[in-house]
Scaffold this motif. Structure first.
Motif, PDB file in Angstrom:
ATOM      1  N   ASP A  33      -5.601   3.425  -0.808  1.00  0.00           N
ATOM      2  CA  ASP A  33      -5.516   2.357   0.074  1.00  0.00           C
ATOM      3  C   ASP A  33      -5.186   1.102  -0.889  1.00  0.00           C
ATOM      4  N   ALA A  51      -8.016  -1.548  -0.843  1.00  0.00           N
ATOM      5  CA  ALA A  51      -9.331  -1.172  -1.059  1.00  0.00           C
ATOM      6  C   ALA A  51     -10.019  -2.186  -1.945  1.00  0.00           C
ATOM      7  N   LYS A  73     -11.302  -5.021  -0.089  1.00  0.00           N
ATOM      8  CA  LYS A  73     -12.479  -4.601   1.019  1.00  0.00           C
ATOM      9  C   LYS A  73     -13.884  -4.481   0.258  1.00  0.00           C
ATOM     10  N   TRP A 109      -4.690   4.436   8.982  1.00  0.00           N
ATOM     11  CA  TRP A 109      -4.118   4.309   7.796  1.00  0.00           C
ATOM     12  C   TRP A 109      -4.295   2.718   7.253  1.00  0.00           C
ATOM     13  N   PRO A 110      -4.242   2.105   6.198  1.00  0.00           N
ATOM     14  CA  PRO A 110      -4.263   0.916   6.012  1.00  0.00           C
ATOM     15  C   PRO A 110      -3.350   0.039   6.709  1.00  0.00           C
ATOM     16  N   SER A 112      -6.607  -5.932   5.859  1.00  0.00           N
ATOM     17  CA  SER A 112      -8.180  -5.477   5.732  1.00  0.00           C
ATOM     18  C   SER A 112      -8.795  -4.805   6.931  1.00  0.00           C
ATOM     19  N   THR A 121     -10.441   1.189   8.757  1.00  0.00           N
ATOM     20  CA  THR A 121     -10.138   2.679   8.791  1.00  0.00           C
ATOM     21  C   THR A 121     -11.495   3.378   9.100  1.00  0.00           C
ATOM     22  N   ASP A 123     -13.697   2.919   6.025  1.00  0.00           N
ATOM     23  CA  ASP A 123     -14.311   1.669   5.918  1.00  0.00           C
ATOM     24  C   ASP A 123     -15.532   1.637   6.811  1.00  0.00           C
TER      25      ASP A 123
END
Length: 389
Positions: free
Chosen positions: A114, A117, A120, A237-238, A242, A245, A248
């Motif tokens: 990702d 990521a 996040k 998917w990403p 932000s 998924t 997350d």
């Protein structure tokens, strides 16, 4: 079909133009700074940025599994400047192409990584989150109705850093009421009470700090019996920096379970058990990353929403997809723009784009006369509800 003009990004200095010419260059640099991509990936990302601002729309490589689907979605657009495509379409395609440039879908070391990521993870691990989760304990002292209002307010304002569990705990849910351009929250709660014990769908928006209050709100709906089951929809998917998924969701639940604050930890444990028992179900669908409005829901996803007691849509992008990313007359009724949705639907949205419906004429005049970019600066929000006939 609406005659309201579709928003495009070819008007210089418009908000949509700024997304491609100002926001995306900053985003691309942040992505390249956050992970040690190699020369091939870095060059592909830079080529994408140049194409999206000064070039024409190029289709995906034929070897990619979704190339045929995107070729269909982009029929009539290929070879034209990016700004001539609908803004929603072009922005979605930019993120699909960014994943391709960073190797997300291709065999190799970067497959499945990702690119967002680091952003996040840093947000979820931040000290501010500890303070917000600690404030959850204060909500337990409130009467049920006020606690519900506070949790709804926290979910609504979740991506505005200065409005959190702590603020809403102190105010009993009345946070920033002057910044609400529409507030159907009473109708939302009344409808959930009327259909108590049904299946509630929640279409997530952002991961990290915003997803936490969404999950706590879901926990509340289940805990007090307003929903017998909640289905949480996330991106496959990403997407859009932000967007949440499944990974997350798991990270956010774990963040709650590991919190030092007792109330947050208890909420995390209940959510874990709810997922384990099927009371909370997390689902996804490729359509959530499609460049299309919810008018074009595929039959299988439409069938899932049709049986819901209510669907709660979080965030600006879901609002754009719900009502259509168009320059609506702002006084257009929300029920008129959203009435196509197959269940009762509630939109919780912080305003971050041009599209808006459901305003009163006098209110619109005051907002337009404020001298601020009220549609796009993230300082205003709305709760709007459309019920099925």
């Amino acid at each position: 079909m609406s005659t309201a003009p579709v928003i495009r990004s070819d008007a210089p200095r418009s908000f949509a133009w700024g997304v491609f010419h100002e926001r995306h260059p900053r985003l691309v640099q942040q992505v390249l700074d956050a992970l040690p991509y190699g020369p091939a990936e870095r060059e592909a990302v830079r080529r994408l940025l140049a194409e999206s601002t000064t070039g024409v729309l190029e289709p995906l490589g034929a070897e990619l599994p979704d190339a045929a689907q995107w070729a269909e979605w982009g029929e009539g657009l290929w070879g034209r400047p990016w700004g001539e495509a609908p803004f929603l379409w072009a922005e979605s395609y930019f993120y699909r192409r960014l994943l391709d440039a960073t190797g997300y879908f291709r065999p190799g070391a970067w497959q499945g990584v990702d690119p967002f990521a680091p952003f996040k993870n840093a947000e979820l691990a931040g000290a501010a989150v500890d303070e917000e989760l600690a404030a959850l304990g204060g909500l337990e002292e409130l009467p049920v109705a006020r606690r519900a209002e506070a949790l709804l307010s926290s979910a609504l304002w979740g991506n505005r850093a200065d409005l959190s569990f702590q603020i809403t705990a102190e105010s009993g849910g009345s946070t920033a009421s002057s910044d609400l351009v529409a507030d159907d929250s009473a109708l939302l709660w009344a409808e959930l009470e009327r259909v108590r014990g049904g299946r509630v769908c929640v279409v997530a928006d952002n991961a990290g700090r915003e997803l936490l209050p969404d999950l706590v709100l879901i926990d509340h709906l289940l805990d007090v019996g307003l929903a017998a089951q909640v289905v949480l929809y996330v991106k496959p998917w990403p997407y859009y920096v932000s967007d949440a998924t499944m990974a997350d969701v798991l990270a956010a639940v774990e963040r709650l379970r590991a919190a030092s604050a007792k109330a947050a930890r208890a909420s995390g444990e209940r959510l874990w058990r709810a997922m384990d028992s099927g009371v909370l179900v997390v689902r996804t669908h490729p359509f959530f990353c499609a460049p299309l409005p919810f008018h074009d829901l595929p039959a299988d996803l439409r069938a899932e929403f049709t049986g819901a007691a209510m669907t709660i849509l979080k965030g600006d992008l879901n609002y754009r997809r719900l009502v259509g990313d168009r320059l609506w007359p702002p006084t257009t009724l929300f029920s008129e723009a959203a009435g196509h949705f197959p269940s009762a639907v509630a939109a919780l949205r912080t305003l971050k784009s041009d599209v808006i419906v459901g305003l009163e004429a006098g209110q619109l005049g005051r907002l337009d006369g404020s001298g601020t970019p009220w549609r796009t600066n993230g300082r205003h929000a709305l709760v709007q509800v459309s019920l099925r006939p």
